[in-house]
Design a protein around this motif. Structure first.
Motif, PDB file in Angstrom:
ATOM      1  N   MET A   1       0.825  -1.206   0.000  1.00 38.53           N
ATOM      2  CA  MET A   1       0.000   0.000   0.000  1.00 38.53           C
ATOM      3  C   MET A   1       0.864   1.263   0.000  1.00 38.53           C
ATOM      4  O   MET A   1       0.475   2.280  -0.586  1.00 38.53           O
ATOM      5  CB  MET A   1      -0.942  -0.002   1.197  1.00 38.53           C
ATOM      6  CG  MET A   1      -1.968  -1.119   1.185  1.00 38.53           C
ATOM      7  SD  MET A   1      -2.868  -1.295  -0.383  1.00 38.53           S
ATOM      8  CE  MET A   1      -3.637   0.325  -0.539  1.00 38.53           C
ATOM      9  N   LEU A   2       2.028   1.217   0.628  1.00 36.18           N
ATOM     10  CA  LEU A   2       2.946   2.354   0.560  1.00 36.18           C
ATOM     11  C   LEU A   2       3.396   2.593  -0.879  1.00 36.18           C
ATOM     12  O   LEU A   2       3.472   3.744  -1.334  1.00 36.18           O
ATOM     13  CB  LEU A   2       4.166   2.106   1.451  1.00 36.18           C
ATOM     14  CG  LEU A   2       3.955   2.184   2.961  1.00 36.18           C
ATOM     15  CD1 LEU A   2       5.249   1.837   3.691  1.00 36.18           C
ATOM     16  CD2 LEU A   2       3.471   3.565   3.380  1.00 36.18           C
TER      17      LEU A   2
ATOM     18  N   ILE B   1      -5.743   9.897  -4.025  1.00 40.14           N
ATOM     19  CA  ILE B   1      -5.755   8.432  -4.017  1.00 40.14           C
ATOM     20  C   ILE B   1      -4.605   7.924  -3.157  1.00 40.14           C
ATOM     21  O   ILE B   1      -4.722   6.911  -2.458  1.00 40.14           O
ATOM     22  CB  ILE B   1      -5.643   7.881  -5.454  1.00 40.14           C
ATOM     23  CG1 ILE B   1      -6.810   8.372  -6.312  1.00 40.14           C
ATOM     24  CG2 ILE B   1      -5.572   6.354  -5.448  1.00 40.14           C
ATOM     25  CD1 ILE B   1      -6.685   8.000  -7.777  1.00 40.14           C
ATOM     26  N   GLY B   2      -3.491   8.639  -3.218  1.00 38.37           N
ATOM     27  CA  GLY B   2      -2.302   8.202  -2.490  1.00 38.37           C
ATOM     28  C   GLY B   2      -2.412   8.363  -0.987  1.00 38.37           C
ATOM     29  O   GLY B   2      -1.893   7.538  -0.225  1.00 38.37           O
TER      30      GLY B   2
ATOM     31  N   LEU C   1      -1.816   6.471   4.481  1.00 43.69           N
ATOM     32  CA  LEU C   1      -2.162   6.800   5.864  1.00 43.69           C
ATOM     33  C   LEU C   1      -3.304   5.959   6.440  1.00 43.69           C
ATOM     34  O   LEU C   1      -3.518   5.985   7.656  1.00 43.69           O
ATOM     35  CB  LEU C   1      -2.534   8.280   5.959  1.00 43.69           C
ATOM     36  CG  LEU C   1      -1.432   9.262   5.576  1.00 43.69           C
ATOM     37  CD1 LEU C   1      -1.947  10.691   5.600  1.00 43.69           C
ATOM     38  CD2 LEU C   1      -0.229   9.112   6.503  1.00 43.69           C
ATOM     39  N   LEU C   2      -4.014   5.237   5.590  1.00 49.35           N
ATOM     40  CA  LEU C   2      -5.124   4.425   6.085  1.00 49.35           C
ATOM     41  C   LEU C   2      -4.878   2.943   5.855  1.00 49.35           C
ATOM     42  O   LEU C   2      -4.688   2.174   6.796  1.00 49.35           O
ATOM     43  CB  LEU C   2      -6.431   4.872   5.427  1.00 49.35           C
ATOM     44  CG  LEU C   2      -7.702   4.125   5.866  1.00 49.35           C
ATOM     45  CD1 LEU C   2      -7.935   4.298   7.361  1.00 49.35           C
ATOM     46  CD2 LEU C   2      -8.909   4.602   5.069  1.00 49.35           C
ATOM     47  N   PHE C   3      -4.832   2.548   4.589  1.00 49.30           N
ATOM     48  CA  PHE C   3      -4.755   1.116   4.291  1.00 49.30           C
ATOM     49  C   PHE C   3      -3.388   0.526   4.636  1.00 49.30           C
ATOM     50  O   PHE C   3      -3.307  -0.605   5.129  1.00 49.30           O
ATOM     51  CB  PHE C   3      -5.115   0.872   2.832  1.00 49.30           C
ATOM     52  CG  PHE C   3      -6.497   1.339   2.482  1.00 49.30           C
ATOM     53  CD1 PHE C   3      -7.598   0.741   3.072  1.00 49.30           C
ATOM     54  CD2 PHE C   3      -6.701   2.382   1.603  1.00 49.30           C
ATOM     55  CE1 PHE C   3      -8.883   1.175   2.780  1.00 49.30           C
ATOM     56  CE2 PHE C   3      -7.974   2.829   1.300  1.00 49.30           C
ATOM     57  CZ  PHE C   3      -9.075   2.220   1.887  1.00 49.30           C
ATOM     58  N   ALA C   4      -2.294   1.257   4.375  1.00 55.31           N
ATOM     59  CA  ALA C   4      -0.978   0.754   4.777  1.00 55.31           C
ATOM     60  C   ALA C   4      -0.888   0.613   6.285  1.00 55.31           C
ATOM     61  O   ALA C   4      -0.282  -0.328   6.805  1.00 55.31           O
ATOM     62  CB  ALA C   4       0.122   1.693   4.266  1.00 55.31           C
ATOM     63  N   MET C   5      -1.518   1.544   7.006  1.00 54.02           N
ATOM     64  CA  MET C   5      -1.463   1.477   8.464  1.00 54.02           C
ATOM     65  C   MET C   5      -2.277   0.319   9.021  1.00 54.02           C
ATOM     66  O   MET C   5      -1.982  -0.188  10.096  1.00 54.02           O
ATOM     67  CB  MET C   5      -1.926   2.801   9.065  1.00 54.02           C
ATOM     68  CG  MET C   5      -0.996   3.976   8.781  1.00 54.02           C
ATOM     69  SD  MET C   5       0.723   3.706   9.325  1.00 54.02           S
ATOM     70  CE  MET C   5       1.527   3.173   7.795  1.00 54.02           C
ATOM     71  N   PHE C   6      -3.300  -0.137   8.295  1.00 52.81           N
ATOM     72  CA  PHE C   6      -4.009  -1.328   8.737  1.00 52.81           C
ATOM     73  C   PHE C   6      -3.123  -2.564   8.594  1.00 52.81           C
ATOM     74  O   PHE C   6      -3.193  -3.494   9.408  1.00 52.81           O
ATOM     75  CB  PHE C   6      -5.317  -1.495   7.969  1.00 52.81           C
ATOM     76  CG  PHE C   6      -6.481  -0.816   8.629  1.00 52.81           C
ATOM     77  CD1 PHE C   6      -7.263  -1.491   9.546  1.00 52.81           C
ATOM     78  CD2 PHE C   6      -6.771   0.515   8.370  1.00 52.81           C
ATOM     79  CE1 PHE C   6      -8.326  -0.863  10.181  1.00 52.81           C
ATOM     80  CE2 PHE C   6      -7.826   1.159   8.994  1.00 52.81           C
ATOM     81  CZ  PHE C   6      -8.609   0.473   9.912  1.00 52.81           C
TER      82      PHE C   6
ATOM     83  N   PHE D   1      -6.296   6.187  13.769  1.00 54.01           N
ATOM     84  CA  PHE D   1      -6.609   7.574  13.431  1.00 54.01           C
ATOM     85  C   PHE D   1      -5.534   8.195  12.546  1.00 54.01           C
ATOM     86  O   PHE D   1      -5.444   9.414  12.433  1.00 54.01           O
ATOM     87  CB  PHE D   1      -6.770   8.392  14.721  1.00 54.01           C
ATOM     88  CG  PHE D   1      -7.758   7.813  15.683  1.00 54.01           C
ATOM     89  CD1 PHE D   1      -9.125   8.058  15.535  1.00 54.01           C
ATOM     90  CD2 PHE D   1      -7.338   6.992  16.725  1.00 54.01           C
ATOM     91  CE1 PHE D   1     -10.040   7.502  16.419  1.00 54.01           C
ATOM     92  CE2 PHE D   1      -8.247   6.438  17.616  1.00 54.01           C
ATOM     93  CZ  PHE D   1      -9.608   6.688  17.457  1.00 54.01           C
ATOM     94  N   ALA D   2      -4.719   7.347  11.905  1.00 51.36           N
ATOM     95  CA  ALA D   2      -3.597   7.846  11.103  1.00 51.36           C
ATOM     96  C   ALA D   2      -4.044   8.623   9.874  1.00 51.36           C
ATOM     97  O   ALA D   2      -3.241   9.333   9.270  1.00 51.36           O
ATOM     98  CB  ALA D   2      -2.700   6.685  10.684  1.00 51.36           C
TER      99      ALA D   2
END
Length: 228
Positions: free
Chosen positions: A103-104, A138-139, A144-149, A185-186
């Motif tokens: 995701m990053l 999109i990035g 900040l959301l999906f990579a952090m999950f 909450f990222a």
């Protein structure tokens, strides 16, 4: 008595992942605001310095993903040795690290597509401000959301194994649980700092641990019993 060998590569990868995540994220998210005027958005991408910063940030996040996969692999090996055969949480940790890295890369590509196309590909700059305004959007959720999950999966799995087996200090496990709550909450950017904080803390701890072999003793095949 021979001193136990130390695994320097895994914690080093964790430290490098933390640094490249912070710097790379700061660079790629530096882009026109969605509320800026069309002229301001197009002028931003016309500036070579802005585009170069964008591209450097994307490359740093690319390296972050590479370091993260390396770190996740070493972390999985240590967790697996503590869990024993059939342990699933070590696999969850590596899968989370891999998902985070992927995701990053997606997020970095979205944020730097226009800058890279113009500066490296020779493509003419955007003429439609809406495309230039919203493509980076999109990035942001990818980073900040999906990579952090993905990071949450890795950290929680490692923390649970640490509490069950003591393979890592208990304080690090509790720090991991706190970091995963903060990372929920990222999307508002600042809480994402919990991710590199955990990477730094875990890497420092792992620098002091002895290295493991290619396989844990419990993973080696047992000899077949002779028939009676």
């Amino acid at each position: 008595m021979q001193r136990p060998r130390t695994d320097y590569w895994t914690p080093l990868a964790g430290l490098l992942a933390a640094v490249t995540f912070v710097v790379g994220t700061l660079f790629v998210v530096e882009s026109p605001d969605s509320n800026d005027s069309d002229a301001k958005v197009l002028a931003w991408y016309a500036d070579h310095g802005h585009r170069l910063q964008n591209i450097i940030g994307a490359y740093l996040l690319a390296f972050c993903g590479l370091f993260l996969v390396w770190f996740g692999s070493g972390l999985r090996q240590r967790l697996r040795a503590a869990e024993g055969p059939g342990g699933r949480l070590s696999g969850v940790a590596l899968a989370g690290a891999t998902l985070c890295a992927g995701m990053l890369w997606i997020g970095a590509a979205a944020c730097a597509t226009i800058s890279g196309s113009k500066s490296l590909g020779g493509v003419a700059g955007p003429t439609n401000a809406d495309v230039a305004r919203f493509l980076p959007q999109i990035g942001y959720p990818a980073i900040l959301l999906f990579a952090m999950f993905g990071a949450i999966a890795m950290i929680d799995a490692a923390s649970v194994v640490a509490l069950r087996t003591g393979v890592l200090p208990r304080w690090l496990a509790w720090l991991g649980f706190v970091c995963t709550i903060v990372l929920l909450f990222a999307a508002v950017f600042l809480p994402a700092i919990a991710f590199p904080i955990w990477l730094l803390a875990t890497s420092i701890v792992m620098f002091r641990l002895p290295a493991l072999g290619d396989e844990s003793a419990t993973d080696r095949a047992q000899p077949l019993a002779r028939p009676a």
